[in-house]
Write an enzyme that holds these catalytic residues in place. Sequence first.
Site, short mmCIF file in Angstrom:
data_model
loop_
_atom_site.label_atom_id
_atom_site.label_comp_id
_atom_site.label_asym_id
_atom_site.label_seq_id
_atom_site.Cartn_x
_atom_site.Cartn_y
_atom_site.Cartn_z
N CYS A 2 9.36 -17.47 5.24
CA CYS A 2 9.92 -17.93 6.50
C CYS A 2 9.95 -19.44 6.45
O CYS A 2 9.43 -20.05 5.52
CB CYS A 2 9.04 -17.50 7.67
SG CYS A 2 8.89 -15.72 7.87
N ASN A 104 4.51 -19.15 8.63
CA ASN A 104 5.09 -18.79 7.33
C ASN A 104 3.94 -18.36 6.44
O ASN A 104 3.00 -19.13 6.24
CB ASN A 104 5.81 -20.01 6.72
CG ASN A 104 6.28 -19.77 5.29
OD1 ASN A 104 6.41 -20.70 4.51
ND2 ASN A 104 6.54 -18.52 4.92
N GLY A 105 4.02 -17.16 5.93
CA GLY A 105 2.96 -16.69 5.05
C GLY A 105 2.65 -15.24 5.30
O GLY A 105 3.38 -14.54 6.02
N TYR A 244 12.91 -20.62 -6.88
CA TYR A 244 13.97 -20.03 -6.07
C TYR A 244 14.00 -20.46 -4.61
O TYR A 244 15.05 -20.79 -4.07
CB TYR A 244 13.88 -18.50 -6.15
CG TYR A 244 14.81 -17.78 -5.20
CD1 TYR A 244 16.18 -17.80 -5.41
CD2 TYR A 244 14.31 -17.08 -4.10
CE1 TYR A 244 17.05 -17.16 -4.54
CE2 TYR A 244 15.18 -16.42 -3.23
CZ TYR A 244 16.54 -16.47 -3.45
OH TYR A 244 17.38 -15.83 -2.59
N ASP A 348 18.00 -17.72 -11.74
CA ASP A 348 16.63 -18.24 -11.55
C ASP A 348 15.58 -17.17 -11.84
O ASP A 348 14.51 -17.46 -12.36
CB ASP A 348 16.47 -18.76 -10.13
CG ASP A 348 16.60 -17.65 -9.11
OD1 ASP A 348 17.72 -17.19 -8.87
OD2 ASP A 348 15.56 -17.18 -8.60
N CYS A 384 4.13 -9.72 -4.86
CA CYS A 384 3.51 -10.85 -4.16
C CYS A 384 2.96 -10.35 -2.83
O CYS A 384 3.64 -9.61 -2.13
CB CYS A 384 4.54 -11.93 -3.89
SG CYS A 384 3.89 -13.26 -2.88
N CYS A 435 -0.07 -20.90 -7.66
CA CYS A 435 -0.10 -19.44 -7.62
C CYS A 435 1.04 -18.91 -8.49
O CYS A 435 2.21 -19.16 -8.23
CB CYS A 435 0.04 -18.91 -6.19
SG CYS A 435 0.04 -17.10 -6.16
P1 AMP Z 1 17.19 -8.67 -7.81
O1 AMP Z 1 16.81 -8.84 -9.28
O2 AMP Z 1 18.46 -7.96 -7.59
O3 AMP Z 1 16.05 -8.11 -7.02
O4 AMP Z 1 17.45 -10.13 -7.23
C1 AMP Z 1 16.94 -11.26 -7.79
C2 AMP Z 1 17.77 -12.42 -7.33
O5 AMP Z 1 17.59 -12.62 -5.92
C3 AMP Z 1 17.32 -13.68 -8.02
O6 AMP Z 1 18.32 -14.10 -8.89
C4 AMP Z 1 17.13 -14.69 -6.93
O7 AMP Z 1 18.24 -15.54 -6.83
C5 AMP Z 1 17.01 -13.89 -5.68
N1 AMP Z 1 15.61 -13.65 -5.32
C6 AMP Z 1 14.51 -13.83 -6.05
N2 AMP Z 1 13.39 -13.46 -5.37
C7 AMP Z 1 13.81 -13.03 -4.18
C8 AMP Z 1 13.16 -12.52 -3.03
N3 AMP Z 1 11.84 -12.36 -2.98
N4 AMP Z 1 13.92 -12.18 -1.99
C9 AMP Z 1 15.25 -12.32 -2.04
N5 AMP Z 1 15.92 -12.80 -3.07
C10 AMP Z 1 15.21 -13.14 -4.14
#
Ligand code: AMP
Length: 458
Positions: A2, A104-105, A244, A348, A384, A435
């Site tokens: 958040c 946030n957390g 990210y 990413d 996480c 972390c």
């Molecule tokens: P997916 O592998 O389809 O679950 O989505 C991963 C992609 O969503 C990554 O390339 C990031 O750009 C983005 N992403 C990474 N972590 C998260 C997250 N916790 N929640 C939403 N999007 C994420």
Amino acid sequence: MCGVFGVFLEESQEAARYTYLGLYALQHRGQESCGVVTSDGSFLRTHKDMGLVSEVFNEEVLAGLPGRIGIGHVRYSTTGESSILNAQPLVVRTRYGTVALAHNGNLVNSSLLEKELQQDGAVFQSTTDTEIILNLIAKTKAKNLEEAVIKACRHLKGSFALTIMTDDTLIGIRDPLGIRPLCLGRLDRGYVLASESCALTSVGAEYVREVLPGEMIVIGPGGFNSYYYGGHGSETLCIFEYIYFARPDSVLSGKNVYKVRTRIGAELAREHPIEADVVVPAPDSGVAAALGFSKESGIPYDYGLIKNRYVGRTFIQPSQGLRDLGVKIKLNPVPSVLKGKRVVLIDDSVVRGTTSANTVRLLKEAGAREVHLYVASPPYIKPCYYGIDTSSEEELLAAKYSLDKISERIGADSVTYLSLEGLEKAVGTGADQMCRACFTGRYPVPVVLESEVKVRCS
Ligand code: AMP
């Protein structure tokens, strides 16, 4: 995940507008709901709703939120309930006056605390752990609110970066490990607290410093005071903020996120050299790493994918007929860049793998000869519990499959991840203190493995 914001203005009554602009800058941290609370010195007024900041607020709404102090929140859609009841800030009347709080957390001992509080007679309206924090503050006997906040926070385990306000005070507080970020900024006549420094820039505030782990900052008419209530001094910031979550222009713990991401890309190129024709970023999250990769490898960078920047959330689902036609709203390939090429696609991270599989398919359909997915982070293998929405381990692609199987499932010719050492090197000093539980399974705060815990996220 958040975003939180807070502002204390010495003279101007424009706290709502500052908060609105701050939340606008933090929109990437949460798109489910948002809210603002302001104080005119005696009353706290709230406006919150489901939707984006631009959808929830307008001139008329902001005009109805007068005052010099404000806090705000953007909420990220999690596995928890997507409901207006969970929209923040939350506001309650307590023995310390009316208190508003934005969080946030994620707490890892929330179900235990909730049970204890319920046995004491507390009632809960929402399913966020934020309400637990407010209940703890409200029931704590202390000299004043500041002391009550500290006493309450000592019961919390997990991550929290909070902005709290009363009719005359603004408070910012961070968990003892500093898992989630929070920074302090200065205005000509006032102060700002925000999850990320990009929100300070948006309201014309000068970056002062991070709120430190285990620190509470109390802002009042005479300036700000700082109290330490339990930090161990060093920070355990979530490394995924650099990968990210944070906006590239933000500075976290003295490091610009964009610079870190380009270093990550360069490290990836050094670790895993490849012969290819073009480097294509997954928009927008892979852009900085792709630039770093291209510079280091000498492989040209190009826009092989275009993201429609006006797409927010699409409410109208395409009909089956349109879906069959393969209507693509958000992301489109540029065939002239891709046709016949060996493409290095940089993203990413891969969590469940759905996004990458779709992107690889788009590239192949547009004529790419080979698609090699380069992931600018190590294999994401553990869930996480501190505020990032990842589901159970079973859904995490890298937790279940070998590299070959991952390539097969994603439809790529190969899949390559950055090593943990490479990531730490790119992030720089202190990275080994951060972390990294999602990559290592070493959780800095012991996790109470109750199923409920996983669905709680503020
Ligand atoms: P997916 O592998 O389809 O679950 O989505 C991963 C992609 O969503 C990554 O390339 C990031 O750009 C983005 N992403 C990474 N972590 C998260 C997250 N916790 N929640 C939403 N999007 C994420």
